[in-house]
Design a protein around this motif. Structure first.
Motif, mmCIF file in Angstrom:
data_model
loop_
_atom_site.group_PDB
_atom_site.id
_atom_site.type_symbol
_atom_site.label_atom_id
_atom_site.label_comp_id
_atom_site.label_asym_id
_atom_site.label_seq_id
_atom_site.Cartn_x
_atom_site.Cartn_y
_atom_site.Cartn_z
ATOM 1 N N SER A 1 20.204 97.284 31.560
ATOM 2 C CA SER A 1 18.796 97.184 31.891
ATOM 3 C C SER A 1 17.308 97.819 31.707
ATOM 4 C CB SER A 1 18.792 97.169 33.732
ATOM 5 O OG SER A 1 19.292 96.535 34.138
ATOM 6 N N LEU A 2 17.212 98.407 30.283
ATOM 7 C CA LEU A 2 15.617 99.004 29.281
ATOM 8 C C LEU A 2 15.743 97.806 28.766
ATOM 9 C CD1 LEU A 2 17.626 101.953 27.711
ATOM 10 C CD2 LEU A 2 16.077 102.200 29.793
ATOM 11 N N ALA A 3 15.965 96.362 28.778
ATOM 12 C CA ALA A 3 15.247 95.118 28.266
ATOM 13 C C ALA A 3 15.795 93.639 28.750
ATOM 14 C CB ALA A 3 15.498 95.900 26.188
ATOM 15 N N ILE A 4 15.090 93.423 28.954
ATOM 16 C CA ILE A 4 14.799 91.341 28.457
ATOM 17 C C ILE A 4 14.700 90.857 27.237
ATOM 18 C CG2 ILE A 4 12.385 91.381 29.999
ATOM 19 C CD1 ILE A 4 14.192 88.960 31.581
ATOM 20 N N GLU A 5 15.824 89.840 27.029
ATOM 21 C CA GLU A 5 15.521 88.910 25.905
ATOM 22 C C GLU A 5 15.565 87.806 25.288
ATOM 23 O OE1 GLU A 5 17.353 92.626 23.031
ATOM 24 O OE2 GLU A 5 18.271 90.517 23.632
ATOM 25 N N LEU B 1 11.638 97.041 30.343
ATOM 26 C CA LEU B 1 11.848 96.946 31.245
ATOM 27 C C LEU B 1 11.209 98.238 32.507
ATOM 28 C CD1 LEU B 1 14.578 95.076 32.559
ATOM 29 C CD2 LEU B 1 12.539 93.458 32.530
ATOM 30 N N GLU B 2 10.369 97.425 33.245
ATOM 31 C CA GLU B 2 10.299 99.148 34.032
ATOM 32 C C GLU B 2 9.824 98.700 35.824
ATOM 33 O OE1 GLU B 2 6.878 101.160 31.910
ATOM 34 O OE2 GLU B 2 5.639 100.828 34.276
ATOM 35 N N SER B 3 9.887 99.556 36.583
ATOM 36 C CA SER B 3 10.513 99.129 37.746
ATOM 37 C C SER B 3 9.305 99.143 38.192
ATOM 38 C CB SER B 3 11.364 100.146 38.353
ATOM 39 O OG SER B 3 10.711 100.949 38.674
#
Ligand code: MG
Length: 173
Positions: free
Chosen positions: A156-160, A25-27
């Motif tokens: 909140s570094l990744a979505i799976e 994820l990136e803002s």
């Protein structure tokens, strides 16, 4: 890919497949789930639109049909697929499994995301999936889980996403 006739569907047969996907994820990037844009402070970093539900689902359908995975069909170094809408991937997967005699029967999907909460978008996501796959909404399960504050999802570094699909033999071949 081998494709002898005994690998194709016969009437009344079913197949089951599983698929997963994960993106960093990136803002400031859009968050798109099953084609639905969700208001979010961050979104997936991806060669395509990073739609984890559609990527997991596509792999589940291909796996159930005994076909190649989306990484092989849509190589992420191929400029043709840059910024590709994942709806196009699903269309291509439905065409591929259809040629093998299969169509979706029902699906169940789990999304792992800390924030935003996607529960209020759940019905929109289910409708979108039902429409895309040509099945009724009661055949589409969508669940959302957080990472409980730890691990890549929790921070909140990744979505799976994970998807399970049942394929049924298509009546019209
Ligand atoms: Mg992906």
């Amino acid at each position: 890919m081998t494709n002898s006739s005994d690998e194709s569907a016969a009437v009344g047969q079913i197949r089951v497949g599983i698929g997963t996907d994960r993106h960093r994820l990136e803002s400031g990037r859009p968050l798109i789930l099953a084609g639905v844009e969700i208001p979010s402070p961050h979104g997936p970093v991806a060669h395509s639109d990073g739609d984890v539900i559609l990527h997991a689902l596509s792999d589940a359908m291909l796996g159930a049909a005994g076909s190649e995975d989306i990484g092989t069909l849509f190589e992420d170094t191929d400029p043709r697929w840059k910024d590709l809408s994942s709806r196009r991937i699903v269309e291509e997967v439905l065409r591929t499994i259809g040629e093998l005699g299969w169509k979706p029967g029902n699906i169940d999907v789990v999304v792992h995301l800390e924030r935003p909460k996607i529960s209020e978008h759940r019905d929109a996501i289910r409708s979108s999936l039902a429409e895309m796959l040509g099945i009724s909404i009661d055949r589409v399960g969508v669940k959302a889980k957080t990472g409980e504050g730890f691990g890549p999802v929790g921070q909140s570094l990744a979505i799976e996403a994970m998807a399970v699909v049942q394929l049924v033999s298509a009546e019209v071949r």
